[in-house]
Design a protein around this motif. Structure first.
Motif, PDB file in Angstrom:
ATOM      1  N   GLN A 273       5.437 -13.363  -2.786  1.00 17.99           N
ATOM      2  CA  GLN A 273       4.771 -11.972  -3.181  1.00 17.99           C
ATOM      3  C   GLN A 273       4.181 -11.212  -1.033  1.00 17.99           C
ATOM      4  OE1 GLN A 273       1.277 -10.346  -4.872  1.00 17.99           O
ATOM      5  NE2 GLN A 273       1.728  -8.631  -5.074  1.00 17.99           N
ATOM      6  N   THR A 274       4.593 -10.153  -0.826  1.00 19.75           N
ATOM      7  CA  THR A 274       4.100  -9.913   0.722  1.00 19.75           C
ATOM      8  C   THR A 274       3.984  -8.919   0.006  1.00 19.75           C
ATOM      9  OG1 THR A 274       6.668  -8.401   0.699  1.00 19.75           O
ATOM     10  CG2 THR A 274       6.197 -10.873   1.568  1.00 19.75           C
ATOM     11  N   ASP A 275       2.433  -8.212   0.897  1.00 15.87           N
ATOM     12  CA  ASP A 275       1.884  -7.149   1.166  1.00 15.87           C
ATOM     13  C   ASP A 275       2.124  -6.141   1.660  1.00 15.87           C
ATOM     14  OD1 ASP A 275      -0.685  -7.958  -0.755  1.00 15.87           O
ATOM     15  OD2 ASP A 275      -0.784  -9.480   1.892  1.00 15.87           O
ATOM     16  N   ILE A 276       2.854  -4.792   0.996  1.00 13.63           N
ATOM     17  CA  ILE A 276       3.356  -4.041   1.391  1.00 13.63           C
ATOM     18  C   ILE A 276       2.378  -2.971   2.185  1.00 13.63           C
ATOM     19  CG2 ILE A 276       4.389  -1.123   0.544  1.00 13.63           C
ATOM     20  CD1 ILE A 276       5.873  -2.490  -0.698  1.00 13.63           C
ATOM     21  N   PHE A 283      -6.562   1.706   1.429  1.00 14.27           N
ATOM     22  CA  PHE A 283      -7.118   0.327   1.860  1.00 14.27           C
ATOM     23  C   PHE A 283      -8.445   0.096   0.615  1.00 14.27           C
ATOM     24  CE2 PHE A 283      -5.011   0.335   5.874  1.00 14.27           C
ATOM     25  CZ  PHE A 283      -4.066  -0.005   5.398  1.00 14.27           C
ATOM     26  N   GLN A 284     -10.123   0.822   1.210  1.00 12.61           N
ATOM     27  CA  GLN A 284     -10.387   0.487   0.258  1.00 12.61           C
ATOM     28  C   GLN A 284     -10.259   0.372  -1.435  1.00 12.61           C
ATOM     29  OE1 GLN A 284     -13.200  -0.112   0.817  1.00 12.61           O
ATOM     30  NE2 GLN A 284     -14.046   1.115   2.103  1.00 12.61           N
ATOM     31  N   ASP A 285      -9.230   1.883  -1.388  1.00  9.70           N
ATOM     32  CA  ASP A 285      -8.531   1.607  -3.950  1.00  9.70           C
ATOM     33  C   ASP A 285      -8.014   0.081  -3.714  1.00  9.70           C
ATOM     34  OD1 ASP A 285      -8.110   2.388  -5.884  1.00  9.70           O
ATOM     35  OD2 ASP A 285      -5.687   2.708  -5.088  1.00  9.70           O
ATOM     36  N   SER A 286      -7.045  -0.171  -2.438  1.00 13.17           N
ATOM     37  CA  SER A 286      -6.201  -1.619  -2.849  1.00 13.17           C
ATOM     38  C   SER A 286      -6.874  -2.935  -3.197  1.00 13.17           C
ATOM     39  CB  SER A 286      -5.381  -1.414  -1.433  1.00 13.17           C
ATOM     40  OG  SER A 286      -5.723  -2.141  -0.663  1.00 13.17           O
ATOM     41  N   VAL A 287      -8.125  -2.776  -2.001  1.00 12.47           N
ATOM     42  CA  VAL A 287      -8.510  -4.277  -2.024  1.00 12.47           C
ATOM     43  C   VAL A 287      -9.447  -4.130  -3.554  1.00 12.47           C
ATOM     44  CG1 VAL A 287      -8.761  -4.543   0.295  1.00 12.47           C
ATOM     45  CG2 VAL A 287     -10.848  -3.235  -0.838  1.00 12.47           C
ATOM     46  N   GLN A 288     -10.269  -2.686  -4.014  1.00 11.72           N
ATOM     47  CA  GLN A 288     -10.720  -2.923  -5.496  1.00 11.72           C
ATOM     48  C   GLN A 288     -10.123  -3.353  -6.825  1.00 11.72           C
ATOM     49  OE1 GLN A 288     -12.204   1.032  -5.665  1.00 11.72           O
ATOM     50  NE2 GLN A 288     -13.683   0.957  -4.124  1.00 11.72           N
ATOM     51  N   ARG A 289      -8.507  -2.957  -6.255  1.00 14.09           N
ATOM     52  CA  ARG A 289      -7.157  -3.236  -7.390  1.00 14.09           C
ATOM     53  C   ARG A 289      -6.988  -4.803  -6.935  1.00 14.09           C
ATOM     54  NH1 ARG A 289      -3.141  -0.906  -6.393  1.00 14.09           N
ATOM     55  NH2 ARG A 289      -3.467   0.880  -5.077  1.00 14.09           N
ATOM     56  N   ASP A 290      -6.878  -5.519  -5.925  1.00 15.88           N
ATOM     57  CA  ASP A 290      -6.754  -6.603  -5.754  1.00 15.88           C
ATOM     58  C   ASP A 290      -7.310  -7.180  -4.161  1.00 15.88           C
ATOM     59  OD1 ASP A 290      -5.211  -9.533  -5.497  1.00 15.88           O
ATOM     60  OD2 ASP A 290      -3.621  -8.393  -4.304  1.00 15.88           O
ATOM     61  N   PRO A 291      -8.367  -8.070  -4.847  1.00 13.23           N
ATOM     62  CA  PRO A 291      -9.236  -8.234  -3.922  1.00 13.23           C
ATOM     63  C   PRO A 291      -9.027  -9.059  -3.341  1.00 13.23           C
ATOM     64  CG  PRO A 291     -10.010  -8.160  -5.903  1.00 13.23           C
ATOM     65  CD  PRO A 291      -9.459  -8.444  -6.424  1.00 13.23           C
ATOM     66  N   ALA A 294      -5.542  -9.493   1.140  1.00 12.81           N
ATOM     67  CA  ALA A 294      -6.505  -9.614   3.470  1.00 12.81           C
ATOM     68  C   ALA A 294      -5.596  -8.400   4.288  1.00 12.81           C
ATOM     69  CB  ALA A 294      -5.370 -11.292   3.541  1.00 12.81           C
ATOM     70  N   ARG A 295      -4.671  -8.303   4.293  1.00 14.68           N
ATOM     71  CA  ARG A 295      -4.568  -6.935   5.402  1.00 14.68           C
ATOM     72  C   ARG A 295      -5.275  -6.276   4.709  1.00 14.68           C
ATOM     73  NH1 ARG A 295       2.012  -5.945   6.020  1.00 14.68           N
ATOM     74  NH2 ARG A 295       1.848  -7.824   6.252  1.00 14.68           N
ATOM     75  N   GLY A 296      -5.727  -5.812   3.871  1.00 15.42           N
ATOM     76  CA  GLY A 296      -6.076  -4.512   3.112  1.00 15.42           C
ATOM     77  C   GLY A 296      -7.782  -4.899   3.738  1.00 15.42           C
ATOM     78  N   TRP A 297      -8.153  -5.855   3.204  1.00 12.42           N
ATOM     79  CA  TRP A 297      -9.374  -5.859   4.108  1.00 12.42           C
ATOM     80  C   TRP A 297      -9.955  -6.294   5.277  1.00 12.42           C
ATOM     81  CZ3 TRP A 297     -13.925  -5.711   1.499  1.00 12.42           C
ATOM     82  CH2 TRP A 297     -13.610  -5.445  -0.067  1.00 12.42           C
ATOM     83  N   ALA A 298      -8.711  -6.701   6.440  1.00 13.88           N
ATOM     84  CA  ALA A 298      -8.783  -6.563   7.771  1.00 13.88           C
ATOM     85  C   ALA A 298      -8.718  -5.617   8.113  1.00 13.88           C
ATOM     86  CB  ALA A 298      -6.754  -6.804   8.147  1.00 13.88           C
TER      87      ALA A 298
END
Length: 584
Positions: A273-276, A283-291, A294-298
């Protein structure tokens, strides 16, 4: 590995929904550990070497702490499975070699595999993302090998071959599926950028996506982007089937070097699986759904850093958030170029830890040599040390990777100006304006470049255009009147001084309203007025706040206070390499 779900003991690995469950309950597992588990389970009973794990999960020619990366992923898988490394039921360590999945596997039928799967995870979006990840590896390998097989010395100044990935065409007939074709394009750019290393340069997304639905041919696109090869493709979805078509084209003679079709069923998704890439607002919403994203946190870290850099947030406010997000990104994925770049900013701008910043930035570029933003930051770092030629060289490399970005063109023009290549700087700024004619910043900058070369008439014309574009009609009329009465040179200088006073008045009003105003804004404003007392006062306040302005102390705008005792004290305290030298 047949089927779409694997079962071992009371654990179910659902490949269709990309979930791990125990007795129907979801077990949280981050992306890299999940991919490792899929890899090991798919090779059940076989030894998988550490080298193969690194290549499969992160790619070849990546210089990272592989011991840490692999060990961390294995540990997280074992924790999720409640596996004891001393008496393993699932993952066995082969000392000095690698790992082996040792549990008996059972394959579940597809309809049973989906029992207990939440609607969110079984959505078409998730399936299509997973499917795209499967074909990306094959597409990237084919394109990369095609270029490697056919390339001569490239057109880039450093001898690299240059490749542009054009926006994948959406042939589904459904505009709502654009996200999938665009996601494939973005991920292909990222994947090839990491794979290319020092031999292949990949044009950045900003420039490539400008050609979406442009109708331009390969020859014209190749000429505008200055690339040797173009990769174009299309995506067609029909029910549970997808066809991805890609072809590699040599720009010089438009010959087709490589082409391939990939036809897959959704249920055939077995692998990575790769991150789109998502828009910044998600980004904030994405890391809440998928902690574990890594790219979202960056990206969150880089966003907080940008807010500080443009003076929208104080360093004291932004630093804790940026540090926490960057640290989270590098913990989740030690091979994240974005994470290491975010950490480099923290070391440099917040901590003034120059060695740490250099180390993290070098790591980001080792992981992704085609990371345009990292190239630009390296250019900035060299400039602050007084290496104007080195800064210019790195900015040229960034430009090769993203030639249609107005931001990159403006910055390259500024680097040319600092390297005393003034006529080149003017031409480059004109190119930035050609890309975005309505950008007032580029016109203001071009006016400054002309005036510095004593071309006052042309400079005043550009200033007038900038004022009109910046919705300042009163000042534009004033410039016209003063120009007619006093000449272009005097009119330009009077207007520039008035603009400074207008800016200073606006800053004071914002302070009066209780808004945050960076001391950097006041320092720059008083520096333009050549007011040494207030310039030094606000520089000291910027120092106390650890504002990014302190990295600009070599700027010629501060030459008039450079020899003062107060400035020298600041220079010693910041201890930036080369700061004690003159700015030019």
């Amino acid at each position: 590995m047949p089927g779409t779900s694997l079962k071992f003991e009371d654990i179910q690995l659902d490949l269709s929904s990309y979930q791990l469950r125990r007795n129907g309950s979801v077990i949280k597992l981050e992306r890299i550990p999940m991919e490792l588990l899929i890899l090991l389970a798919g090779r059940n009973g076989q030894l998988v070497s550490r080298e193969e794990i690194i290549e499969k999960l992160w790619g070849k020619d990546v210089f990272v702490d592989s011991e840490h990366g692999v060990n961390t992923a294995v540990r997280k898988v074992r924790n999720a499975l409640q596996d004891d490394p001393e008496n393993p039921r699932f993952i066995e360590t082969v000392v000095g070699k690698g790992y082996r999945f040792v549990a008996p596997l059972a394959t579940l039928p597809e309809e049973q595999a989906f029992l207990g799967t939440s609607n969110g995870y079984s959505s078409n979006f998730k399936k299509f993302v997973l499917l795209g990840a499967c074909v990306l590896a094959a597409l990237s390998l084919g394109a990369y090998l095609g270029v490697r097989y056919f390339w001569p010395a490239g057109t880039a100044g450093d001898g690299r071959s240059m490749l542009a990935v054009l926006p994948f065409e959406n042939l589904t007939g459904d505009p709502d599926q654009e996200y999938f074709s665009d996601g494939m394009t973005e991920e292909m750019i990222a994947t090839l950028g990491r794979a290319g290393n020092q031999s292949l340069g990949v044009i950045a997304r900003t420039s490539s996506m400008r050609y979406k639905n442009s109708g331009k041919g390969v020859e014209e696109i190749g000429r505008e982007l200055r690339v040797d090869y173009v990769l174009e493709g299309s995506v067609r979805l029909s029910g549970s089937r997808v066809r991805v078509t890609a072809q590699l084209i040599k720009v010089r003679d438009q010959s087709h070097l490589w082409a391939e079709n990939y036809d897959l069923e959704i249920k055939d998704i077995l692998g990575l699986q790769t991150d789109i890439s998502k828009a910044l607002t998600y980004f904030q919403d994405s890391v809440q759904r998928d902690p574990g994203f890594a790219r979202g946190w960056a990206s969150i870290a880089l966003s907080y850093e940008l807010l500080e850099y443009v003076h929208a947030m104080s360093p004291r406010e932004s630093h804790p958030y940026a540090l926490a997000a960057a640290d989270r990104a590098t913990q989740l994925d030690a091979f994240s170029a974005e994470g290491h770049l975010a950490m480099a900013y923290i070391h440099e701008h917040y901590e003034w830890n120059w060695e740490g910043a250099d180390r993290e930035l070098a790591q980001a570029l080792r992981l992704d040599p085609n990371y345009e933003l990292a190239r630009q930051w390296l250019s900035y770092g060299l400039l602050r040390r007084g290496d104007t030629e080195g800064a210019l060289l790195e900015m040229r490399r960034a430009f090769v990777l993203d030639p249609l970005s107005p931001r990159v063109n403006i910055t390259l023009a500024q680097r040319l100006d600092r390297a005393d290549r003034h006529q080149e700087a003017i031409r480059q700024m004109q190119q930035a304006i050609d890309l975005e004619p309505g950008n007032p910043v580029a016109h203001f900058e071009l006016a400054r470049l002309y005036v510095n070369q004593k071309e006052f008439e042309t400079g005043a014309e550009e200033e007038l255009r900038a004022l009109e574009l910046d919705n300042k009609p009163d000042l534009a009329d004033q410039l016209k009147s003063s120009w007619k009465e006093h000449g272009a040179e005097n009119a330009y200088k009077q207007l520039e001084r008035q603009l400074v006073y207008v800016q200073l008045h606006d800053l004071q009003k914002r302070i009066g309203r209780g808004e945050y105003v960076s001391p950097a804004d006041n320092a720059w404003t008083y520096a333009r007025l050549r007011d040494p007392g207030n310039t030094l006062l606000w520089l000291k306040r910027a120092f106390d706040e650890h504002a990014s302005l302190l990295l600009e102390l070599r700027d010629p705008g501060f030459d008039f206070v450079r020899d003062t005792p107060q400035f020298q004290v600041l220079a010693r305290q910041v201890a930036m390499p080369g700061l004690s030298a003159a700015s030019h």
